[in-house]
Write a protein that holds these residues in place. Sequence first.
Motif, PDB file in Angstrom:
ATOM      1  N   THR A 185       0.838  -1.205   0.000  1.00 20.56           N
ATOM      2  CA  THR A 185       0.000   0.000   0.000  1.00 20.56           C
ATOM      3  C   THR A 185       0.867   1.248   0.000  1.00 20.56           C
ATOM      4  N   ALA A 186       0.542   2.174  -0.908  1.00 20.73           N
ATOM      5  CA  ALA A 186       1.216   3.474  -0.960  1.00 20.73           C
ATOM      6  C   ALA A 186       0.158   4.569  -0.981  1.00 20.73           C
ATOM      7  N   VAL A 187       0.357   5.572  -0.145  1.00 21.17           N
ATOM      8  CA  VAL A 187      -0.519   6.751  -0.166  1.00 21.17           C
ATOM      9  C   VAL A 187       0.208   7.818  -0.982  1.00 21.17           C
ATOM     10  N   ILE A 188      -0.393   8.189  -2.106  1.00 19.71           N
ATOM     11  CA  ILE A 188       0.243   9.172  -2.990  1.00 19.71           C
ATOM     12  C   ILE A 188      -0.298  10.557  -2.641  1.00 19.71           C
ATOM     13  N   GLY A 237      -9.924  18.319  14.936  1.00 26.30           N
ATOM     14  CA  GLY A 237     -10.618  17.146  14.418  1.00 26.30           C
ATOM     15  C   GLY A 237      -9.930  16.416  13.276  1.00 26.30           C
ATOM     16  N   TYR A 238      -8.682  16.795  12.989  1.00 33.78           N
ATOM     17  CA  TYR A 238      -7.961  16.091  11.908  1.00 33.78           C
ATOM     18  C   TYR A 238      -7.587  14.688  12.377  1.00 33.78           C
ATOM     19  N   ILE A 239      -7.418  13.779  11.406  1.00 37.39           N
ATOM     20  CA  ILE A 239      -7.125  12.389  11.777  1.00 37.39           C
ATOM     21  C   ILE A 239      -5.667  12.019  11.532  1.00 37.39           C
ATOM     22  N   ALA A 240      -4.924  12.861  10.779  1.00 34.78           N
ATOM     23  CA  ALA A 240      -3.531  12.525  10.491  1.00 34.78           C
ATOM     24  C   ALA A 240      -2.802  13.747   9.958  1.00 34.78           C
ATOM     25  N   ALA A 241      -1.463  13.696  10.099  1.00 32.77           N
ATOM     26  CA  ALA A 241      -0.628  14.767   9.562  1.00 32.77           C
ATOM     27  C   ALA A 241       0.661  14.177   9.004  1.00 32.77           C
ATOM     28  N   ARG A 242       1.056  14.658   7.840  1.00 30.73           N
ATOM     29  CA  ARG A 242       2.201  14.113   7.116  1.00 30.73           C
ATOM     30  C   ARG A 242       3.429  15.012   7.234  1.00 30.73           C
ATOM     31  N   THR A 243       4.573  14.358   7.484  1.00 30.24           N
ATOM     32  CA  THR A 243       5.852  15.074   7.502  1.00 30.24           C
ATOM     33  C   THR A 243       6.717  14.548   6.353  1.00 30.24           C
ATOM     34  N   GLY A 244       8.032  14.811   6.423  1.00 25.14           N
ATOM     35  CA  GLY A 244       8.968  14.274   5.421  1.00 25.14           C
ATOM     36  C   GLY A 244       9.706  13.081   6.010  1.00 25.14           C
ATOM     37  N   GLY A 245      11.013  13.029   5.834  1.00 28.50           N
ATOM     38  CA  GLY A 245      11.818  12.008   6.509  1.00 28.50           C
ATOM     39  C   GLY A 245      12.293  10.862   5.644  1.00 28.50           C
ATOM     40  N   ASN A 246      11.609  10.630   4.493  1.00 25.14           N
ATOM     41  CA  ASN A 246      12.065   9.598   3.548  1.00 25.14           C
ATOM     42  C   ASN A 246      12.228   8.221   4.179  1.00 25.14           C
ATOM     43  N   ARG A 247      11.190   7.786   4.843  1.00 21.24           N
ATOM     44  CA  ARG A 247      11.205   6.433   5.406  1.00 21.24           C
ATOM     45  C   ARG A 247       9.781   5.879   5.417  1.00 21.24           C
ATOM     46  N   VAL A 264      -1.617  -1.015  -4.014  1.00 19.69           N
ATOM     47  CA  VAL A 264      -2.923  -0.386  -3.827  1.00 19.69           C
ATOM     48  C   VAL A 264      -2.683   1.035  -3.328  1.00 19.69           C
ATOM     49  N   CYS A 265      -3.413   2.007  -3.913  1.00 19.22           N
ATOM     50  CA  CYS A 265      -3.197   3.408  -3.543  1.00 19.22           C
ATOM     51  C   CYS A 265      -4.515   4.085  -3.170  1.00 19.22           C
ATOM     52  N   PRO A 266      -4.866   4.039  -1.881  1.00 20.39           N
ATOM     53  CA  PRO A 266      -6.072   4.731  -1.416  1.00 20.39           C
ATOM     54  C   PRO A 266      -5.756   6.207  -1.134  1.00 20.39           C
ATOM     55  N   THR A 267      -6.796   6.999  -0.854  1.00 21.67           N
ATOM     56  CA  THR A 267      -6.511   8.355  -0.374  1.00 21.67           C
ATOM     57  C   THR A 267      -5.949   8.240   1.049  1.00 21.67           C
ATOM     58  N   TYR A 268      -5.383   9.332   1.522  1.00 16.23           N
ATOM     59  CA  TYR A 268      -4.796   9.348   2.871  1.00 16.23           C
ATOM     60  C   TYR A 268      -5.870   9.017   3.916  1.00 16.23           C
ATOM     61  N   SER A 269      -7.040   9.648   3.810  1.00 15.11           N
ATOM     62  CA  SER A 269      -8.118   9.384   4.784  1.00 15.11           C
ATOM     63  C   SER A 269      -8.612   7.952   4.709  1.00 15.11           C
ATOM     64  N   GLU A 270      -8.759   7.439   3.497  1.00 16.77           N
ATOM     65  CA  GLU A 270      -9.195   6.046   3.352  1.00 16.77           C
ATOM     66  C   GLU A 270      -8.189   5.111   4.023  1.00 16.77           C
ATOM     67  N   PHE A 271      -6.909   5.414   3.838  1.00 16.22           N
ATOM     68  CA  PHE A 271      -5.877   4.586   4.467  1.00 16.22           C
ATOM     69  C   PHE A 271      -6.006   4.642   5.986  1.00 16.22           C
ATOM     70  N   MET A 272      -6.170   5.844   6.542  1.00 15.43           N
ATOM     71  CA  MET A 272      -6.267   5.986   8.009  1.00 15.43           C
ATOM     72  C   MET A 272      -7.461   5.207   8.540  1.00 15.43           C
ATOM     73  N   LYS A 273      -8.571   5.261   7.808  1.00 14.28           N
ATOM     74  CA  LYS A 273      -9.783   4.558   8.258  1.00 14.28           C
ATOM     75  C   LYS A 273      -9.621   3.047   8.176  1.00 14.28           C
ATOM     76  N   SER A 274      -8.688   2.579   7.323  1.00 15.06           N
ATOM     77  CA  SER A 274      -8.486   1.140   7.152  1.00 15.06           C
ATOM     78  C   SER A 274      -7.646   0.542   8.289  1.00 15.06           C
ATOM     79  N   LEU A 275      -7.014   1.394   9.094  1.00 14.34           N
ATOM     80  CA  LEU A 275      -6.107   0.885  10.142  1.00 14.34           C
ATOM     81  C   LEU A 275      -6.876   0.292  11.313  1.00 14.34           C
TER      82      LEU A 275
END
Length: 218
Positions: A3-6, A124-134, A207-218
Amino acid sequence: MPTAVITFDDVVRSQLENAVPILQKHGFKATFFVCDWFRDSRVHALRQGMDMADLKTLHQLGFELGNHTKDHANPASLSVEENKAQVAYIEDLFKELQVPAPKVYAYPGGPYAEVAATTVKSMGYIAARTGGNRPLDLAALNPFDMPSYLFSDDCPDRFNEALSALKEGKTVILTYHGIPDVEHPWCNVSIEHFTEQMQRLADIGCVCPTYSEFMKSL
Ligand SMILES: [Zn+2]
């Protein structure tokens, strides 16, 4: 299934014109992080920036719109109130556009900032993205400090690193800017390279879901 979130940052028009058709070809979804550069006459003159209609189109095509703040200022240099205002401005913009309120945030410039994490969590946000290359560490996931791989044609090996992580069964977030990005050569990815990279994801059955879809799948 790998799974990759683009994700795409900074509302560069070439994302809609060039990247979206390639994503659609593979059935990949993606999340576009929006900042307010619509009123920048320089960006408009160069036809580099998306406008409101473009954002609406992305939503209608099934892509997710996330929050990348009004001014793209370093959140660590802003107060809680200023961070809140930066985030709320984009929420108001989405109301005007009549698209769903953003549920995910990307730190402007990349690095994690505690003040922004606390602020968006309280909003009310569910996630936040940073960098880091990992890759993501799903066993010890902090949803408000989620690393991503930042791509540029200047770092040709980075995509290979992300692909290796996927092949090892890890989950990754991928960050792109313009396809191409002539304004910001340090994060430029050519159409040719983007095409090849999406094909390589497809080849491993990614598989490439949206970021929110991925978070909800966890
Ligand atoms: Zn950005």
